[in-house]
Design a protein around this motif. Structure first.
Motif, short mmCIF file in Angstrom:
data_model
loop_
_atom_site.label_atom_id
_atom_site.label_comp_id
_atom_site.label_asym_id
_atom_site.label_seq_id
_atom_site.Cartn_x
_atom_site.Cartn_y
_atom_site.Cartn_z
N LEU A 8 0.84 -1.18 0.00
CA LEU A 8 0.00 0.00 0.00
C LEU A 8 0.88 1.24 0.00
CD1 LEU A 8 -2.69 -1.06 2.62
CD2 LEU A 8 -2.80 -1.23 0.14
N VAL A 9 0.56 2.17 -0.89
CA VAL A 9 1.32 3.41 -0.99
C VAL A 9 0.53 4.49 -0.27
CG1 VAL A 9 2.28 5.11 -2.56
CG2 VAL A 9 2.29 2.70 -3.18
N GLU A 10 1.18 5.18 0.63
CA GLU A 10 0.53 6.25 1.38
C GLU A 10 0.72 7.57 0.62
OE1 GLU A 10 -1.88 7.32 4.45
OE2 GLU A 10 -1.07 5.31 4.16
N MET A 11 -0.38 8.26 0.36
CA MET A 11 -0.31 9.54 -0.35
C MET A 11 0.13 10.65 0.60
SD MET A 11 -3.46 9.64 -3.05
CE MET A 11 -4.73 9.83 -1.84
N THR A 12 0.82 11.64 0.02
CA THR A 12 1.22 12.79 0.81
C THR A 12 0.03 13.72 0.97
OG1 THR A 12 1.89 14.08 -1.11
CG2 THR A 12 3.56 12.65 -0.12
N LYS A 13 0.15 14.71 1.84
CA LYS A 13 -0.94 15.67 2.05
C LYS A 13 -1.23 16.44 0.77
CE LYS A 13 -0.65 16.35 6.97
NZ LYS A 13 -0.99 17.27 8.03
N ALA A 14 -0.19 16.78 0.02
CA ALA A 14 -0.38 17.51 -1.24
C ALA A 14 -1.14 16.66 -2.26
CB ALA A 14 0.97 17.93 -1.81
N GLN A 15 -0.83 15.37 -2.32
CA GLN A 15 -1.53 14.47 -3.24
C GLN A 15 -2.99 14.30 -2.85
OE1 GLN A 15 1.13 11.12 -2.84
NE2 GLN A 15 1.99 11.45 -4.89
N LYS A 16 -3.24 14.18 -1.54
CA LYS A 16 -4.62 14.05 -1.07
C LYS A 16 -5.42 15.31 -1.39
CE LYS A 16 -3.77 10.83 2.72
NZ LYS A 16 -3.81 10.62 4.17
N LYS A 17 -4.79 16.48 -1.20
CA LYS A 17 -5.46 17.75 -1.48
C LYS A 17 -5.77 17.87 -2.98
CE LYS A 17 -5.04 22.65 -0.46
NZ LYS A 17 -4.21 23.69 0.13
N ALA A 18 -4.83 17.47 -3.82
CA ALA A 18 -5.03 17.52 -5.27
C ALA A 18 -6.14 16.57 -5.70
CB ALA A 18 -3.73 17.20 -5.99
N GLN A 19 -6.17 15.39 -5.09
CA GLN A 19 -7.20 14.41 -5.43
C GLN A 19 -8.58 14.94 -5.01
OE1 GLN A 19 -7.05 10.65 -3.34
NE2 GLN A 19 -7.99 9.59 -5.07
N ARG A 20 -8.64 15.55 -3.85
CA ARG A 20 -9.90 16.12 -3.36
C ARG A 20 -10.38 17.22 -4.31
NH1 ARG A 20 -14.44 15.87 -0.34
NH2 ARG A 20 -14.90 17.82 0.69
N ARG A 21 -9.46 18.08 -4.75
CA ARG A 21 -9.82 19.16 -5.69
C ARG A 21 -10.36 18.59 -7.00
NH1 ARG A 21 -4.87 22.83 -5.84
NH2 ARG A 21 -5.09 24.08 -4.00
N ARG A 22 -9.70 17.56 -7.51
CA ARG A 22 -10.17 16.94 -8.75
C ARG A 22 -11.55 16.33 -8.56
NH1 ARG A 22 -4.77 15.25 -9.16
NH2 ARG A 22 -5.28 13.26 -8.20
N SER A 23 -11.77 15.68 -7.43
CA SER A 23 -13.07 15.06 -7.17
C SER A 23 -14.18 16.11 -7.10
CB SER A 23 -13.03 14.27 -5.86
OG SER A 23 -12.13 13.21 -5.96
N VAL A 24 -13.91 17.22 -6.45
CA VAL A 24 -14.90 18.30 -6.35
C VAL A 24 -15.16 18.89 -7.72
CG1 VAL A 24 -15.28 20.62 -5.43
CG2 VAL A 24 -14.43 18.83 -3.93
N ALA A 25 -14.11 19.09 -8.51
CA ALA A 25 -14.26 19.65 -9.85
C ALA A 25 -15.09 18.72 -10.74
CB ALA A 25 -12.91 19.91 -10.49
N ILE A 26 -14.82 17.43 -10.68
CA ILE A 26 -15.60 16.46 -11.47
C ILE A 26 -17.05 16.46 -11.03
CG2 ILE A 26 -15.90 14.00 -11.92
CD1 ILE A 26 -12.83 13.78 -11.90
N GLY A 27 -17.30 16.54 -9.74
CA GLY A 27 -18.68 16.59 -9.23
C GLY A 27 -19.42 17.82 -9.70
N LEU A 28 -18.75 18.97 -9.68
CA LEU A 28 -19.39 20.21 -10.14
C LEU A 28 -19.68 20.16 -11.64
CD1 LEU A 28 -17.38 22.87 -8.12
CD2 LEU A 28 -19.75 22.15 -7.75
#
Length: 54
Positions: A8-28
């Motif tokens: 299992l690869v643990e994501m960094t805080k920056a990667q988690k934040k970027a993934q969250r932004r992408r998810s919100v953008a796709i939802g919108l």
């Protein structure tokens, strides 16, 4: 005995934040698309859609 557990690869805080932004953008974008299709369908059917005889 061989251990078959996947690594299992643990994501960094920056990667988690970027993934969250992408998810919100796709939802919108998806919500905007649904609204556009709904309004377009309603406009194409006309305003008298609900006042027609059944």
């Amino acid at each position: 005995m061989v251990d078959n557990k996947p690594e299992l690869v643990e994501m960094t805080k920056a990667q988690k934040k970027a993934q969250r932004r992408r998810s919100v953008a796709i939802g919108l974008v998806l919500a905007a698309f649904v609204i556009i299709v709904y309004v377009g369908s309603w406009a194409k059917m006309g305003g008298a859609l609900f006042s027609r005889p059944m």
